[in-house]
Design a protein around this motif. Structure first.
Motif, PDB file in Angstrom:
ATOM      1  N   MET A 275       0.847  -1.188   0.000  1.00 49.75           N
ATOM      2  CA  MET A 275       0.000   0.000   0.000  1.00 49.75           C
ATOM      3  C   MET A 275       0.882   1.237   0.000  1.00 49.75           C
ATOM      4  O   MET A 275       2.105   1.154   0.131  1.00 49.75           O
ATOM      5  N   SER A 276       0.270   2.390  -0.111  1.00 49.17           N
ATOM      6  CA  SER A 276       1.013   3.637  -0.229  1.00 49.17           C
ATOM      7  C   SER A 276       1.821   3.895   1.041  1.00 49.17           C
ATOM      8  O   SER A 276       1.260   4.081   2.121  1.00 49.17           O
ATOM      9  N   GLN A 278       3.640   6.589   1.536  1.00 49.37           N
ATOM     10  CA  GLN A 278       3.487   7.993   1.904  1.00 49.37           C
ATOM     11  C   GLN A 278       2.245   8.213   2.752  1.00 49.37           C
ATOM     12  O   GLN A 278       2.275   8.955   3.738  1.00 49.37           O
ATOM     13  N   LYS A 279       1.163   7.565   2.400  1.00 46.95           N
ATOM     14  CA  LYS A 279      -0.068   7.696   3.185  1.00 46.95           C
ATOM     15  C   LYS A 279       0.117   7.115   4.579  1.00 46.95           C
ATOM     16  O   LYS A 279      -0.359   7.690   5.571  1.00 46.95           O
ATOM     17  N   GLN A 280       0.816   6.001   4.681  1.00 48.29           N
ATOM     18  CA  GLN A 280       1.049   5.398   5.991  1.00 48.29           C
ATOM     19  C   GLN A 280       1.959   6.265   6.844  1.00 48.29           C
ATOM     20  O   GLN A 280       1.780   6.352   8.068  1.00 48.29           O
ATOM     21  N   ARG A 281       2.908   6.940   6.225  1.00 42.53           N
ATOM     22  CA  ARG A 281       3.760   7.866   6.991  1.00 42.53           C
ATOM     23  C   ARG A 281       2.946   9.049   7.501  1.00 42.53           C
ATOM     24  O   ARG A 281       3.183   9.527   8.614  1.00 42.53           O
ATOM     25  N   ARG A 282       2.002   9.525   6.720  1.00 43.35           N
ATOM     26  CA  ARG A 282       1.157  10.630   7.189  1.00 43.35           C
ATOM     27  C   ARG A 282       0.307  10.192   8.377  1.00 43.35           C
ATOM     28  O   ARG A 282       0.072  10.972   9.303  1.00 43.35           O
ATOM     29  N   ILE A 283      -0.167   8.944   8.342  1.00 42.42           N
ATOM     30  CA  ILE A 283      -0.955   8.440   9.474  1.00 42.42           C
ATOM     31  C   ILE A 283      -0.097   8.410  10.739  1.00 42.42           C
ATOM     32  O   ILE A 283      -0.549   8.801  11.826  1.00 42.42           O
ATOM     33  N   ASP A 285       2.533  10.256  11.319  1.00 41.26           N
ATOM     34  CA  ASP A 285       2.838  11.630  11.706  1.00 41.26           C
ATOM     35  C   ASP A 285       1.695  12.266  12.484  1.00 41.26           C
ATOM     36  O   ASP A 285       1.926  13.125  13.343  1.00 41.26           O
ATOM     37  N   ARG A 286       0.456  11.886  12.197  1.00 40.47           N
ATOM     38  CA  ARG A 286      -0.682  12.428  12.936  1.00 40.47           C
ATOM     39  C   ARG A 286      -0.748  11.853  14.354  1.00 40.47           C
ATOM     40  O   ARG A 286      -1.326  12.477  15.238  1.00 40.47           O
ATOM     41  N   ARG A 508      -4.078  -4.792  -3.385  1.00 40.17           N
ATOM     42  CA  ARG A 508      -5.476  -4.465  -3.681  1.00 40.17           C
ATOM     43  C   ARG A 508      -6.218  -5.671  -4.234  1.00 40.17           C
ATOM     44  O   ARG A 508      -7.373  -5.931  -3.859  1.00 40.17           O
TER      45      ARG A 508
END
Length: 762
Positions: A275-276, A278-283, A285-286, A508
């Motif tokens: 999976m992405s 970058q999206k997991q890193r943003r999660i 980071d939040r 996916r």
């Protein structure tokens, strides 16, 4: 403009930043590169785990303009410092940064709403009497009641008392016994008992759950989130305004307007590959409270995230789900690096230089530290269905000699997986509690086993027979991806709803196939052993071992996909003559005998009819595969030659030209032949499968009358004349002497009547 300078240093520098007040007073100055105000950039701590020697450090500088001037000697680079402070002034680095951070912190707290939660009341003693003895948070009790979990399972009842006492727990229980909640409930209870985290502050990772497969990690995250969904924001939660208000909080206070609802009390996220990133890193980071991850993807993120690495060091809970799979030799090298971050380090540990004379701590100091019992509060949970080295032996490997029964190269190698855990995990508990509830022989009480002995080339036919005779959700396990790729088009040609699942599919597509298999009543999932562990697929009726598993623990985990949560299930193993030795060794590791598994009764007359279908489907699939392979090889050769800019050999080109000339005629002939075979297969599939003695046009005639069963609806949908039956109801006990085959005798008049009754036009 910022530029980078790379230098090799033996000791780290402090990171220095210029305050804005000093920048405004600075003048423009021209300096050399060595005179610029460099500041060091800290590298991720996980990068230096192997030692700091030889590591290149980074330095950066801000507020510098690069100017290129053309001179007689050529192009010269100069640096224009835009905001450098005067040499006599020393910037108040620490004081200024601390004041700014404190000011921002106070501003965030003033705007931050205060969340006042009243502890909900729940009558546990009457509504959930079996859970009443456990000190669980009322919200968890409400969620358990809503989900219908009226009583804890055996592993939950055994593990929760030790978990709430702060002990490290190693749990071994059968598949589908509720191990996820056995470690999930203590974690959720601890997090819900803490104040709700602030929206303006990043929440650290407090619990880490490591899983061997992506599907298992996503499933664990889904199960824990589902438990919190219904009670995350209860009606008794009140949100008020300013954080500086001294008024007591009451239920009549004005709530925050819509759009400013409080953050979730507990945040759970899954970090897996496919999976992405970058999206997991943003999660991350939040901010996440519970991180469920696979070792590979988590280590990829840890290498670039020093803050997350520090959170792993300060964990409150560490969980290894299906631990035996992750600590096998040669598997999950990233897990070693992650577990190294959780090792307990003695506080105030002295740092010695390279020239220091004493580099070792004396034995007396080590004994003194051990007596102190330094404990950082980390609680470790390890759960699996198998924790035995004997079950992990590869039964397909041949022994070097007949008399050699030794399976390990070194005598000092640990004999159990628990010994491996004690070596690799830093249990804070000196004596972790081991709870072993695994069933005898590795088989749960609600699971029924059976076997089919056949030739390797006939396994396709016997599998087709089983799927038609006992419809339902069937999970077919194969040991190789090539086996799935060969079998998948075959079952599709036979009109079987089948879906593949293996590691070379995109994530996916894997999740999509799992969802289709879950929601389709009569379907087949062709899977490798990535689906053998942890997956909780509802209502799987049959597990079929099309290819023999390599170890006994894999056999147990495969069987665990059915007969879950005390539901009935059936497991069938298909044994070829050259695999009998492997099966004996497999069952021997479980303390069982080959004769303990009965053989499924097969209607040979029906099997012959199915064999014609399978042979024709196999012929179609082989022809299609050859056409695809020929076209793929030719196109690949041409595309590669064009990419490299070379000409193909003249002989190859002449052969290709000749093939091109004849391709039209050959293609037409092949297409006609293919269409003819497909039409023949379609005709065979449209014909009903009649049992012995059944006449299609005269259901009341023949040696078998099916009219009564037809009216009652008790006949098999695809095999006319055979009653509906569950898998396992038609088996021959292997221990007993088999009865001789009885050949049915048909009178001449009955044979003539049956023959004339067949509709030849159909």
């Amino acid at each position: 403009m910022a530029s980078l300078n790379i230098s090799k240093r033996s000791s780290a520098k402090r990171k220095i930043s210029l305050p804005s007040s000093s920048r405004k007073k600075a003048k423009h100055q021209h300096r050399n590169a060595d005179e610029l105000p460099w500041k060091s950039v800290s590298r991720p701590s996980v990068a230096g785990m192997g030692g700091d020697e030889g590591i290149l450090e980074l330095e950066e500088v801000e507020g510098v303009e690069v100017i290129y001037e053309t001179t007689e000697g050529g192009r010269v680079v100069k640096f224009n410092v835009l905001d450098a402070p005067s040499e006599s002034e020393e910037p108040p680095v620490d004081d200024a940064s601390e004041e700014i951070e404190e000011q921002v912190r106070q501003e965030d707290q003033e705007d931050e709403p205060v969340i006042v939660e009243e502890t909900p009341t729940f009558d546990t003693e009457n509504l959930l009497p079996n859970w009443h003895k456990f000190p669980l948070h009322p919200k968890i009790m409400m969620a358990l009641h809503e989900k219908g979990f009226t009583s804890p399972t055996k592993i939950q009842a055994a593990a929760l008392p030790f978990a709430f006492a702060g002990r490290d727990v190693v749990g071994v229980a059968q598949t589908g016994s509720g191990k996820t909640l056995a470690y999930g409930l203590p974690i959720l209870h601890h997090l819900l008992s803490q104040p709700r985290p602030s929206r303006n502050r990043k929440r650290p990772v407090r619990a880490l759950v490591l899983c061997p497969t992506r599907e298992l990690a996503l499933q664990v995250s889904s199960h824990l989130n589902a438990l919190l969904t219904s009670v995350e924001f209860s009606p008794n939660t009140n949100v008020t305004g300013s954080g500086n208000s001294s008024q007591p909080s009451t239920s009549t206070q004005t709530p925050v307007p819509v759009g400013k609802k409080p953050p979730p009390h507990v945040s759970i996220a899954a970090i897996v590959g496919g999976m992405s990133a970058q999206k997991q890193r943003r999660i991350i980071d939040r901010g996440v409270d519970v991180l469920v991850a696979t070792p590979g993807r988590l280590w990829d993120i840890l290498e670039d995230d020093d803050e997350l690495a520090q959170d792993i060091r300060d964990l409150k809970f560490l969980v290894l789900d299906e631990a035996d799979r992750m600590i096998e030799a040669g598997h999950f090298a990233e897990l070693e690096n992650i577990l190294r971050l959780t090792l307990l380090e003695a506080k105030d540990e002295p740092i010695f230089d390279d020239n220091s004379e004493s580099k070792l701590v004396s034995q007396e100091d080590e004994e003194e530290d051990s007596k102190k019992g330094i404990k950082d509060g980390l609680q470790t949970f390890v759960f699996s269905a198998t924790l035995s080295k004997d079950l992990q032996r590869n039964v397909k490997k041949k022994f070097r000699s007949k008399g050699n029964k030794k399976h390990y190269k070194r005598d000092q190698q640990p004999a159990t997986t628990l010994d491996d855990l004690l070596l690799r995990l830093d249990f804070r508990d000196p004596d972790p509690e081991v709870i072993d509830l695994s069933p005898v022989g590795g088989v749960v009480s609600t699971l029924q086993e059976g076997k089919i002995e056949c030739l390797s080339g006939d396994k396709d036919v016997y599998l087709y027979y089983f799927l038609l005779r006992y419809p339902g959700k069937s999970l077919v396990f194969l040991s190789s991806i090539d086996g799935i790729r060969r079998l998948m088009p075959l079952v599709e040609l036979l009109n079987i709803n089948a879906f593949p699942l293996h590691s070379q599919l995109e994530q996916r597509q894997r999740l999509k196939n799992l969802d289709r298999f879950t929601n389709m009543p009569n379907s087949v999932l062709l899977a490798t052993d990535i689906a053998a562990r942890g997956l909780d697929i509802p209502a799987v009726d049959h597990v079929i071992h099309f290819q023999i598993p390599r170890s006994a623990d894999t056999y147990i985990h495969r069987n665990g996909r059915t007969a879950r949560a005390m539901r009935k299930g059936f497991s069938m193993i298909m044994v070829a003559p050259d695999e009998r030795r492997v099966v004996r060794a497999l069952l021997g590791n479980l303390g069982r005998d080959e004769a303990d598994i009965p053989e499924i009764t097969i209607d040979l007359n029906m099997l012959d009819k199915l064999k014609a279908r399978v042979q024709l489907a196999r012929k179609i699939e082989n022809t299609q595969h050859k056409i695809k392979k020929t076209n793929h090889d030719r196109n690949w050769m041409r595309e590669t030659a064009e990419t490299l800019g070379v000409d193909l050999d003249s002989d190859y080109m002449s052969e290709s030209d000749n093939e091109t000339k004849l391709s039209t005629q050959k293609r037409k002939a092949k297409d006609q032949k293919m269409q003819g075979m497909k039409a023949e297969l379609k005709h065979l599939l449209s014909q009903p499968l009649l049992a012995r003695g059944v006449i299609k046009n005269y259901i009341t005639s023949g040696s078998v009358s099916i009219v009564d069963d037809l009216i009652a609806g008790s006949l098999n949908d695809t095999m006319v004349g055979m009653k509906k039956a569950e898998a396992g109801s038609e088996m021959t006990i292997a221990k007993k002497k088999k009865t001789p085959l009885v050949v049915a005798t048909v009178k001449p008049e009955e044979f003539e009547e049956e023959w004339t009754g067949i509709d030849m036009a159909a």
